[in-house]
Design an enzyme around this catalytic site. Structure first.
Site, PDB file in Angstrom:
ATOM      1  N   TYR A  12      62.000  19.470  54.268  1.00 25.24           N
ATOM      2  CA  TYR A  12      62.256  20.239  53.047  1.00 25.24           C
ATOM      3  C   TYR A  12      60.987  20.458  52.232  1.00 25.24           C
ATOM      4  CZ  TYR A  12      67.301  19.521  53.782  1.00 25.24           C
ATOM      5  OH  TYR A  12      68.572  19.512  54.286  1.00 25.24           O
ATOM      6  N   CYS A 147      59.042  12.416  42.824  1.00 25.29           N
ATOM      7  CA  CYS A 147      59.671  13.383  41.921  1.00 25.29           C
ATOM      8  C   CYS A 147      60.172  12.735  40.631  1.00 25.29           C
ATOM      9  CB  CYS A 147      60.806  14.100  42.636  1.00 25.29           C
ATOM     10  SG  CYS A 147      62.082  13.028  43.333  1.00 25.29           S
ATOM     11  N   ASN A 308      63.153  18.679  42.269  1.00 25.10           N
ATOM     12  CA  ASN A 308      62.499  17.580  42.991  1.00 25.10           C
ATOM     13  C   ASN A 308      61.622  18.047  44.145  1.00 25.10           C
ATOM     14  OD1 ASN A 308      65.392  18.050  43.911  1.00 25.10           O
ATOM     15  ND2 ASN A 308      64.598  16.923  45.669  1.00 25.10           N
TER      16      ASN A 308
END
Length: 341
Positions: A12, A147, A308
């Site tokens: 991701y 994050c 995030n």
């Protein structure tokens, strides 16, 4: 034109790096590396990039030469790549936890593993532009914070720097499912995650060590996974010093962030979005910070929200790259977000 390679480009965070860098005016992505997907097209793993790239994943062992290498690999794996790049002129931007903590004892306590060698760890500049902008201008080794750590630091640092709160702080953090990464595990199954508000770190979440490191506060953090896919929000509970007024807190935030391109102070008395809300930050590099002060009791709530995967990871990394290249910090990241979503 600066050439860039991304190791761990199939995940991701790797996908967000590709999304931000493929159209960056000063960058050319010349390598997207993934051992598990080598030979497969990048837009197969990242379908949002269809029509934006013809790149295919390459095995990291076949890595070419790049001006900048981003490491979006699992924690504990960055060290091997940093050692392999030792002695080169390549700038390394690491998005793992391997080099975030300066204190090797803290790394051992929070990660349960022997930290990287001192010579490697000392070479890294924290990838937090709001605190380390000058050092980032010449840094060849950059370690991007976690994050929730980024959110916690940006929420608390102005209060700590101004001496407005007592040292003990409790952070209640919430994060969407993308924070667990792209690897399919039981905890990530839709049937297990949907509708849940799961406390996965009741004590000593790893990011509390980063917040403590950058604020000097005594931090305790819990973390809960929520229904959202993207987004992180931290609620930081603190006790104000005697005589603290709301105006003091507002002034501290205003002074700290007046000139920051990606930090907005959001503390309104009414409205749906009177305090920071992750939903409207999806895809952006903003971290919104806000506060509420109960003057009669001295209680202070500091709030921060971000995406995030962007300000909490890839966007922060690209912001650091822009500083390193001497470019405006918002280059390639001027997306304002969506409403409604």
């Amino acid at each position: 034109m600066t050439t860039v390679g991304i190791i761990g480009a199939a995940g991701y965070v790797g996908g967000e790096l590709l999304r931000l860098l493929l159209h960056h005016p000063d960058v050319r992505v010349t390598g997207a590396y993934s051992a598990s997907l080598r030979g497969k097209r990048v837009d197969g793993a990242h379908p949002n990039l269809r029509g934006h790239t013809a790149l295919s994943f390459t095995d990291p062992d076949d890595r070419g030469a790049h001006d900048v290498v981003f490491l979006a690999v699992p924690h504990g794996r960055a060290v091997e790549h940093v050692r392999a790049l030792a002695g080169t002129s390549t700038c390394v931007v690491d998005l793992t936890a391997d080099f975030r903590l300066r204190d090797p004892g803290a790394h051992q306590r929070y990660y349960g593993e022997v930290p990287p060698a001192d010579d490697l760890r000392a070479a890294f500049t924290p990838g937090l532009p709001e605190l380390y902008r000058d050092a980032l201008r010449t840094a060849d080794r950059i370690s991007v914070p976690g994050c929730m750590a980024t959110a916690g630091v940006l929420a608390l640092r102005p209060l700590a720097a101004a001496g407005l709160v007592e040292p003990g702080v409790v952070i209640d953090a919430k994060i969407g499912s993308s924070g667990s990464g792209s690897s399919a595990t039981t905890t990530n199954l839709h049937a297990e995650r949907s509708g849940a508000m799961r406390v996965f770190a009741p004590h000593r979440h790893r990011h509390e060590a980063e917040v403590a490191q950058e604020t000097g506060l005594d931090v305790r953090m819990t973390a809960t996974g929520v229904e959202a896919v993207r987004g992180a929000q931290v609620l930081c509970h603190a006790s104000g010093k005697p005589g603290l007024a709301e105006a003091d807190v507002r002034r501290a935030y205003r002074d700290a962030y007046a000139d920051e391109p990606f930090v907005r102070v959001v503390a309104q008395r009414r409205g749906l979005y009177r305090l920071p809300e992750p939903k409207i930050l999806a895809g952006t590099n903003y971290c919104d910070v806000g506060f509420s002060v109960e003057e009669d009791s001295g209680r202070v709530l500091a709030v921060a929200a971000l995406d995030n995967l962007v300000k909490g990871a890839a966007g922060n990394a690209v912001q650091c790259l822009n500083i390193r290249l001497g470019r405006p910090e918002d280059t390639g990241m001027r997306f304002a977000g969506l409403h409604p979503v």
